[in-house]
Scaffold this active site. Structure first.
Site, PDB file in Angstrom:
ATOM      1  CG  ASP A   1     -24.527  12.634 -13.063  1.00  0.00           C
ATOM      2  OD1 ASP A   1     -25.554  13.218 -13.422  1.00  0.00           O
ATOM      3  OD2 ASP A   1     -23.654  12.198 -13.846  1.00  0.00           O
TER       4      ASP A   1
HETATM    5  N1  URA Z   1     -21.382  15.438 -16.593  1.00  0.00           N
HETATM    6  C1  URA Z   1     -21.695  14.265 -16.036  1.00  0.00           C
HETATM    7  O1  URA Z   1     -21.578  13.224 -16.666  1.00  0.00           O
HETATM    8  N2  URA Z   1     -22.136  14.268 -14.771  1.00  0.00           N
HETATM    9  C2  URA Z   1     -22.257  15.375 -14.022  1.00  0.00           C
HETATM   10  O2  URA Z   1     -22.656  15.301 -12.863  1.00  0.00           O
HETATM   11  C3  URA Z   1     -21.930  16.595 -14.612  1.00  0.00           C
HETATM   12  C4  URA Z   1     -21.493  16.606 -15.901  1.00  0.00           C
END
Ligand code: URA
Length: 237
Positions: free
Chosen positions: A101
């Site tokens: 993310d």
């Molecule tokens: N899980 C999440 O919630 N975000 C990420 O970036 C990776 C795994």
């Protein structure tokens, strides 16, 4: 192999782009510019230069990247910097294997090996992804048990069992989470499912490959042969 394929494989562009480079006279084989895209070359013995720089044949490349917060895991984006903006190695065929993310940092693999990327991401292959998370509130045995049982996170099927190790707990808790899938926002959604909020998230390992402590956010390096082999061997949970 054909010269145009060699040039495309080392990332000098598409087949038509490398043909253009050859016709422009930018490419030389063993010092000679009298060449054609179709000509056969031996990558082990022939010296191929483009704009005077010798090219070394490596069909597949693997980089460990410390993704900083605030950049998107995509090849192009209108508003944010992308992870690919950091990987300035002159190849056009690279992509991130998986995604983190915008506000997540940590280990991201950048490669041009589609098969390896597929294997790392496929839930059927069970490759471990390990994260450090800061979570609001006091995380304890109840949450660890819920993670171990496989949580309903609102998808058609529950998330697969995940390992939750509590490093410290209090007003906020530090935990290590290991999952074997890569669903959208998976770690955040798993904590939501037990009534908690992820405050910060960092991926520290994929399979047996651990984020190099010598890297700072935004830095990358090639995987060592051992790391490459460990990923290809697909060491699992
Ligand atoms: N899980 C999440 O919630 N975000 C990420 O970036 C990776 C795994």
């Amino acid at each position: 192999m054909r010269l145009d394929k060699f040039l495309a494989d080392v990332g000098m562009g598409t087949r038509s782009e490398v043909k253009r480079l050859i016709h422009q006279g930018a490419v030389a084989v063993n010092g000679s510019g009298r060449i054609s895209p179709k000509q056969q070359i031996d990558p082990k013995h022939d010296v191929v230069c483009c704009f005077g720089t010798e090219l070394h044949y490596q069909k597949y490349v693997y980089y460990m990247f410390y993704k900083p917060k605030g950049c998107v895991t995509a090849r192009k984006d209108k508003t944010h910097k992308t992870v690919m903006d950091y990987i300035d190695v002159g190849r056009t065929d690279l992509f991130p294997a998986g995604r983190l993310d915008l506000d997540t940092e940590g280990l991201l693999l950048i490669t041009n090996d589609g098969t390896l990327a597929h294997n790392l991401l496929s839930p059927a292959k069970h490759v471990r992804k390990t994260y450090l998370a800061k979570v609001d509130g006091c995380v304890g045995a109840k949450e660890a048990e819920a993670f171990a049982n496989g949580l309903d996170i609102g998808d058609d099927t529950p998330a697969k069992p995940a390992k939750l190790v509590i490093l410290s707990s209090g007003e906020a808790s530090d935990v290590e989470v290991t999952i074997t899938e890569g669903r959208y926002h998976q770690v955040k959604r798993m904590f939501h499912a037990v009534g908690r909020e992820v405050l910060a998230l960092k991926r520290t390992a994929i399979g047996d490959v651990t984020l190099d402590a010598a890297l700072s956010p935004g830095e990358f390096r090639e995987l060592t042969k051992e790391e490459e082999e460990a990923l290809k061997a697909g060491k699992r949970e």
